[in-house]
Design a protein around this motif. Structure first.
Motif, PDB file in Angstrom:
ATOM      1  N   PHE A 179      47.471  48.385  27.102  1.00 29.24           N
ATOM      2  CA  PHE A 179      47.072  47.387  28.076  1.00 29.24           C
ATOM      3  C   PHE A 179      46.833  48.030  29.438  1.00 29.24           C
ATOM      4  O   PHE A 179      47.457  49.024  29.789  1.00 29.24           O
ATOM      5  CB  PHE A 179      48.141  46.298  28.194  1.00 29.24           C
ATOM      6  N   LYS A 180      45.917  47.442  30.179  1.00 32.37           N
ATOM      7  CA  LYS A 180      45.560  47.946  31.504  1.00 32.37           C
ATOM      8  C   LYS A 180      46.001  46.937  32.555  1.00 32.37           C
ATOM      9  O   LYS A 180      45.800  45.736  32.393  1.00 32.37           O
ATOM     10  CB  LYS A 180      44.046  48.155  31.581  1.00 32.37           C
ATOM     11  N   ARG A 181      46.590  47.426  33.626  1.00 27.67           N
ATOM     12  CA  ARG A 181      46.990  46.550  34.725  1.00 27.67           C
ATOM     13  C   ARG A 181      45.760  46.220  35.570  1.00 27.67           C
ATOM     14  O   ARG A 181      45.106  47.111  36.100  1.00 27.67           O
ATOM     15  CB  ARG A 181      48.054  47.223  35.581  1.00 27.67           C
ATOM     16  N   ALA A 240      44.850  36.255  46.974  1.00 24.38           N
ATOM     17  CA  ALA A 240      45.914  36.072  45.986  1.00 24.38           C
ATOM     18  C   ALA A 240      46.578  37.416  45.744  1.00 24.38           C
ATOM     19  O   ALA A 240      46.045  38.471  46.097  1.00 24.38           O
ATOM     20  CB  ALA A 240      45.358  35.508  44.683  1.00 24.38           C
ATOM     21  N   ASP A 241      47.762  37.381  45.153  1.00 24.53           N
ATOM     22  CA  ASP A 241      48.435  38.627  44.809  1.00 24.53           C
ATOM     23  C   ASP A 241      48.855  38.576  43.350  1.00 24.53           C
ATOM     24  O   ASP A 241      48.651  37.594  42.652  1.00 24.53           O
ATOM     25  CB  ASP A 241      49.642  38.874  45.720  1.00 24.53           C
ATOM     26  N   GLY A 242      49.437  39.676  42.883  1.00 27.50           N
ATOM     27  CA  GLY A 242      49.870  39.754  41.496  1.00 27.50           C
ATOM     28  C   GLY A 242      48.887  40.530  40.638  1.00 27.50           C
ATOM     29  O   GLY A 242      47.819  40.954  41.086  1.00 27.50           O
ATOM     30  N   TRP A 243      49.267  40.706  39.396  1.00 29.58           N
ATOM     31  CA  TRP A 243      48.430  41.425  38.444  1.00 29.58           C
ATOM     32  C   TRP A 243      48.782  40.976  37.036  1.00 29.58           C
ATOM     33  O   TRP A 243      49.829  40.372  36.798  1.00 29.58           O
ATOM     34  CB  TRP A 243      48.619  42.942  38.583  1.00 29.58           C
ATOM     35  N   VAL A 244      47.887  41.255  36.096  1.00 26.12           N
ATOM     36  CA  VAL A 244      48.117  40.931  34.690  1.00 26.12           C
ATOM     37  C   VAL A 244      47.769  42.150  33.843  1.00 26.12           C
ATOM     38  O   VAL A 244      46.927  42.966  34.217  1.00 26.12           O
ATOM     39  CB  VAL A 244      47.268  39.722  34.229  1.00 26.12           C
ATOM     40  N   ASP A 245      48.439  42.276  32.709  1.00 27.55           N
ATOM     41  CA  ASP A 245      48.122  43.327  31.744  1.00 27.55           C
ATOM     42  C   ASP A 245      47.100  42.782  30.759  1.00 27.55           C
ATOM     43  O   ASP A 245      47.309  41.724  30.154  1.00 27.55           O
ATOM     44  CB  ASP A 245      49.378  43.765  30.986  1.00 27.55           C
ATOM     45  N   VAL A 246      45.998  43.512  30.593  1.00 30.77           N
ATOM     46  CA  VAL A 246      44.946  43.066  29.680  1.00 30.77           C
ATOM     47  C   VAL A 246      44.539  44.217  28.766  1.00 30.77           C
ATOM     48  O   VAL A 246      44.605  45.383  29.161  1.00 30.77           O
ATOM     49  CB  VAL A 246      43.713  42.555  30.458  1.00 30.77           C
ATOM     50  N   PRO A 247      44.114  43.928  27.540  1.00 32.91           N
ATOM     51  CA  PRO A 247      43.689  44.982  26.608  1.00 32.91           C
ATOM     52  C   PRO A 247      42.268  45.437  26.907  1.00 32.91           C
ATOM     53  O   PRO A 247      41.319  45.084  26.216  1.00 32.91           O
ATOM     54  CB  PRO A 247      43.788  44.288  25.245  1.00 32.91           C
ATOM     55  N   ILE A 298      41.056  34.877  28.878  1.00 35.09           N
ATOM     56  CA  ILE A 298      41.701  33.890  29.742  1.00 35.09           C
ATOM     57  C   ILE A 298      43.202  33.987  29.495  1.00 35.09           C
ATOM     58  O   ILE A 298      43.649  34.010  28.344  1.00 35.09           O
ATOM     59  CB  ILE A 298      41.181  32.475  29.435  1.00 35.09           C
ATOM     60  N   ILE A 299      43.975  34.050  30.568  1.00 33.18           N
ATOM     61  CA  ILE A 299      45.404  34.331  30.460  1.00 33.18           C
ATOM     62  C   ILE A 299      46.210  33.225  31.139  1.00 33.18           C
ATOM     63  O   ILE A 299      45.876  32.810  32.255  1.00 33.18           O
ATOM     64  CB  ILE A 299      45.730  35.691  31.118  1.00 33.18           C
TER      65      ILE A 299
END
Length: 231
Positions: free
Chosen positions: A103-105, A126-133, A223-224
């Motif tokens: 996964f990529k941040r 906005a802030d934050g991040w998600v891990d996505v493939p 979509i997460i």
């Protein structure tokens, strides 16, 4: 390390080098059961079967090894004269492929306020991040607000985009027009002259836009839900 430990380590080397770790093969070669070999090599001392003088010489005889080979404290001498230990054999193995992080941040660049017909009226910080493939080095994410794209994209959920991914008809794309309007829609087709899109919400229909009116069009990787956002 006493003589019994030396013999056990040397027997383990024989098992690894000559029999590729196959205990049944070693057992058959020295006229013993595989379970007996396991008892000789176990790491649990109270369950271990010691390799005595008679059995050590028996192993050497059956495997055509010089007498006393199993007693060598610096590693058993193999028939070709090479000295090998378990560690030596392990080092000689080729290194396997390294597995990269699946996964990529991806950073959340902003919050998109959804307006009528799925347009983004404004983009808030906005802030934050998600891990996505994703393997796309330019991948990014956007958090959406509003219900004009429901039920496909709910308010508060995150859309992640891949700028370097090829566009696929029938899947979602993020489109930014030269007038600043942004939208997420299903791609019907795209050519050098125009791009045809279908609204995510069933309440809106098909939209065809001239290519010269489009600033950018990016593939939507997924979509997460908001529970996957990290801070």
């Amino acid at each position: 390390m006493d003589i019994h430990d030396i013999r056990r380590h040397n027997l383990q080397t024989i098992l690894t080098v000559r029999f590729s770790g196959y205990r049944a093969g070693l057992a058959a070669a020295i006229d013993r059961q595989a379970s007996y070999i396991s008892r000789c090599l176990t790491q649990i001392e109270k369950n271990r079967k010691r390799i005595g003088e008679e059995f050590a010489r028996h192993i050497e005889s059956k495997l055509d090894l010089p007498a006393g080979s199993l007693d060598a404290p610096d590693g058993i001498k193999l028939p070709d004269g090479e000295s090998a230990t378990e560690q030596d054999h392990a080092i000689s193995l080729e290194k396997g492929p390294e597995f990269s992080r699946p996964f990529k941040r991806t950073p959340i660049l902003g919050t998109a306020q959804l307006g009528p017909e799925g347009y983004w009226e404004a983009l808030e910080l906005a802030d934050g991040w998600v891990d996505v493939p994703s393997s796309d080095p330019g991948a990014y994410s956007l958090r959406v607000k509003g219900d004009s794209m429901a039920p496909a994209i709910r308010s508060g959920w995150v859309v992640w985009c891949e700028p370097n991914q090829r566009l696929v008809p029938g899947e979602y794309v993020m489109v930014r027009r030269v007038n600043g309007e942004c939208m997420v829609k299903e791609l019907l087709y795209a050519n050098e002259e125009e791009v045809s899109l279908m609204a995510v919400n069933d309440g809106y229909g098909r939209l065809t836009i001239d290519r010269d009116e489009i600033e950018q069009i990016h593939y939507v990787g997924g979509i997460i839900p908001p529970s996957k956002i990290n801070y």
